[in-house]
Design an enzyme around this catalytic site. Structure first.
Site, mmCIF file in Angstrom:
data_model
loop_
_atom_site.group_PDB
_atom_site.id
_atom_site.type_symbol
_atom_site.label_atom_id
_atom_site.label_comp_id
_atom_site.label_asym_id
_atom_site.label_seq_id
_atom_site.Cartn_x
_atom_site.Cartn_y
_atom_site.Cartn_z
ATOM 1 C CE1 TYR A 70 -61.547 42.443 5.548
ATOM 2 C CE2 TYR A 70 -63.738 42.363 4.569
ATOM 3 C CZ TYR A 70 -62.436 41.907 4.623
ATOM 4 O OH TYR A 70 -62.012 40.931 3.762
ATOM 5 C CB VAL A 75 -63.670 32.556 1.260
ATOM 6 C CG1 VAL A 75 -62.984 31.352 0.633
ATOM 7 C CG2 VAL A 75 -63.823 33.682 0.235
ATOM 8 C CG ASP A 89 -48.636 34.038 6.928
ATOM 9 O OD1 ASP A 89 -49.580 33.836 6.141
ATOM 10 O OD2 ASP A 89 -48.795 34.288 8.150
HETATM 11 P P1 NAI Z 1 -56.816 33.553 6.967
HETATM 12 O O1 NAI Z 1 -56.890 34.181 8.319
HETATM 13 O O2 NAI Z 1 -57.154 32.109 6.796
HETATM 14 O O3 NAI Z 1 -55.372 33.807 6.342
HETATM 15 C C1 NAI Z 1 -54.768 35.081 6.420
HETATM 16 C C2 NAI Z 1 -53.258 34.890 6.439
HETATM 17 O O4 NAI Z 1 -52.661 36.202 6.473
HETATM 18 C C3 NAI Z 1 -52.764 34.135 7.679
HETATM 19 O O5 NAI Z 1 -51.831 33.144 7.289
HETATM 20 C C4 NAI Z 1 -52.116 35.227 8.530
HETATM 21 O O6 NAI Z 1 -51.031 34.759 9.325
HETATM 22 C C5 NAI Z 1 -51.642 36.212 7.456
HETATM 23 N N1 NAI Z 1 -51.489 37.554 8.002
HETATM 24 C C6 NAI Z 1 -52.404 38.287 8.677
HETATM 25 N N2 NAI Z 1 -51.893 39.447 9.076
HETATM 26 C C7 NAI Z 1 -50.597 39.455 8.653
HETATM 27 C C8 NAI Z 1 -49.535 40.379 8.760
HETATM 28 N N3 NAI Z 1 -49.679 41.525 9.448
HETATM 29 N N4 NAI Z 1 -48.359 40.085 8.184
HETATM 30 C C9 NAI Z 1 -48.170 38.920 7.524
HETATM 31 N N5 NAI Z 1 -49.133 37.982 7.400
HETATM 32 C C10 NAI Z 1 -50.337 38.258 7.954
HETATM 33 O O7 NAI Z 1 -57.774 34.477 6.067
HETATM 34 P P2 NAI Z 1 -58.382 34.309 4.598
HETATM 35 O O8 NAI Z 1 -59.850 34.153 4.753
HETATM 36 O O9 NAI Z 1 -57.637 33.353 3.783
HETATM 37 O O10 NAI Z 1 -58.143 35.801 4.059
HETATM 38 C C11 NAI Z 1 -57.133 36.130 3.127
HETATM 39 C C12 NAI Z 1 -57.511 37.437 2.433
HETATM 40 O O11 NAI Z 1 -58.787 37.282 1.821
HETATM 41 C C13 NAI Z 1 -57.616 38.655 3.353
HETATM 42 O O12 NAI Z 1 -57.037 39.769 2.706
HETATM 43 C C14 NAI Z 1 -59.111 38.852 3.489
HETATM 44 O O13 NAI Z 1 -59.451 40.202 3.724
HETATM 45 C C15 NAI Z 1 -59.596 38.382 2.144
HETATM 46 N N6 NAI Z 1 -60.995 37.978 2.097
HETATM 47 C C16 NAI Z 1 -61.455 36.936 2.870
HETATM 48 C C17 NAI Z 1 -62.789 36.578 2.809
HETATM 49 C C18 NAI Z 1 -63.362 35.458 3.633
HETATM 50 O O14 NAI Z 1 -64.604 35.368 3.700
HETATM 51 N N7 NAI Z 1 -62.562 34.583 4.220
HETATM 52 C C19 NAI Z 1 -63.734 37.311 1.939
HETATM 53 C C20 NAI Z 1 -63.139 38.355 1.156
HETATM 54 C C21 NAI Z 1 -61.815 38.681 1.245
#
Ligand code: NAI
Length: 257
Positions: A151, A184, A43
């Site tokens: 997105y 989510v 991360d």
């Molecule tokens: P979140 O923001 O809680 O966690 C994302 C994590 O990815 C964070 O720890 C962040 O530091 C890390 N991250 C972001 N950019 C980065 C980079 N360039 N290099 C390394 N680490 C990086 O988000 P969440 O909701 O857990 O999302 C995770 C995945 O789920 C994403 O791919 C998102 O597109 C996908 N997703 C989320 C949904 C939602 O409603 N929360 C719905 C559908 C898909």
């Protein structure tokens, strides 16, 4: 999950979860650990990553750092069986609302980021007897959602990339699947709601968009990822598993009709 001998399905397996410090990635890292895997988190911010998880700081947009972090994680774990490509960022707006820099940035993180981590992990995955890659995609890949042009394009690419990777690596014994979550309840959605004019109304609208009437929980997505990562799904490759409260597949009549 345990087998008839009481053994965890992921016992002895080694996993790497990108974006594993928060939300879906963190829930996944914790669940894989609970099911017996030794888990590394990659991360850009690993301050919240604590034992037994192993934290590796890297930004998935930087190929050199990704290669170094994956190599160190694989050496520390003593191999790699499971790669969860989950790191991702959001974007709002129609096709008119984001400039070229925003398009390049989001595609760089959400799509090319998966390419970089997978490329770096492939040699170790080829040596595994239970190799699996799980990509975090989205319902945005398969349903037209308003104000999500950039997105959705990024997640559509993740969906196609999943199928292509599954074809390329099936004969090497590496399975590749993706999960397609609905909305989510993670820190990401919290940030989205904070920006809304009326967060409570916005949250209610997001809940109502899902037939189940509630947001998906991160541990529910983690459960789907763990299944696709597990030898239990050894005959499954090139699929997407919806974890979206019925959002993609169901067409309900309005309540009471
Ligand atoms: P979140 O923001 O809680 O966690 C994302 C994590 O990815 C964070 O720890 C962040 O530091 C890390 N991250 C972001 N950019 C980065 C980079 N360039 N290099 C390394 N680490 C990086 O988000 P969440 O909701 O857990 O999302 C995770 C995945 O789920 C994403 O791919 C998102 O597109 C996908 N997703 C989320 C949904 C939602 O409603 N929360 C719905 C559908 C898909």
């Amino acid at each position: 999950m345990t087998d008839s001998a009481g053994r965890h399905d992921l016992a002895g397996l080694k996993a790497l979860v990108t974006g594993g410090a928060s939300g879906i990635g963190r829930a996944t890292a914790d669940l894989l650990t609970a099911r017996g895997a030794d888990v590394a988190v990659l991360d850009r911010d690993i301050t919240a990553v604590d034992k037994p998880l192993r934290g590796y700081a890297a930004d998935v947009t930087d190929d050199e750092t990704v290669r170094a972090a994956v190599a160190t994680a694989v050496a520390d774990l003593g191999g790699l069986d499971i790669l969860v490509n989950n790191a991702g960022i959001g974007a709002q707006g129609t096709v008119a609302d984001n400039d070229d820099a925003a398009w390049h940035r989001v595609l760089d993180v959400n799509v090319v980021g998966m390419v970089r981590t997978t490329r770096a992990a492939l040699p170790a995955l080829r040596r595994s007897r239970h190799a699996a890659i799980v990509n975090t995609c989205s319902v945005a890949a398969t349903a037209g959602l308003p104000q999500r042009a950039l997105y959705s394009a990024s997640k559509g690419a993740v969906y196609s990339l999943t199928l292509a990777m599954a074809a390329d690596h099936v004969r090497e014994g590496i399975r590749v699947n993706c999960v397609n979550p609905g909305t989510v309840d993670t820190p990401w959605v919290g940030r989205l709601l904070d920006k809304a004019d009326d967060p409570a109304t916005e949250r209610a609208a997001l809940e109502a968009r899902q037939p189940t009437g509630r947001l998906v929980r991160a541990d529910e997505v983690a459960g789907a990822i763990a299944y696709l990562a597990s030898p239990l799904s050894g005959a499954t490759t090139g699929t997407s598993l919806a974890v979206d409260g019925g959002m993609q597949g169901l067409r309900l009549r309005p309540a009471g009709q």
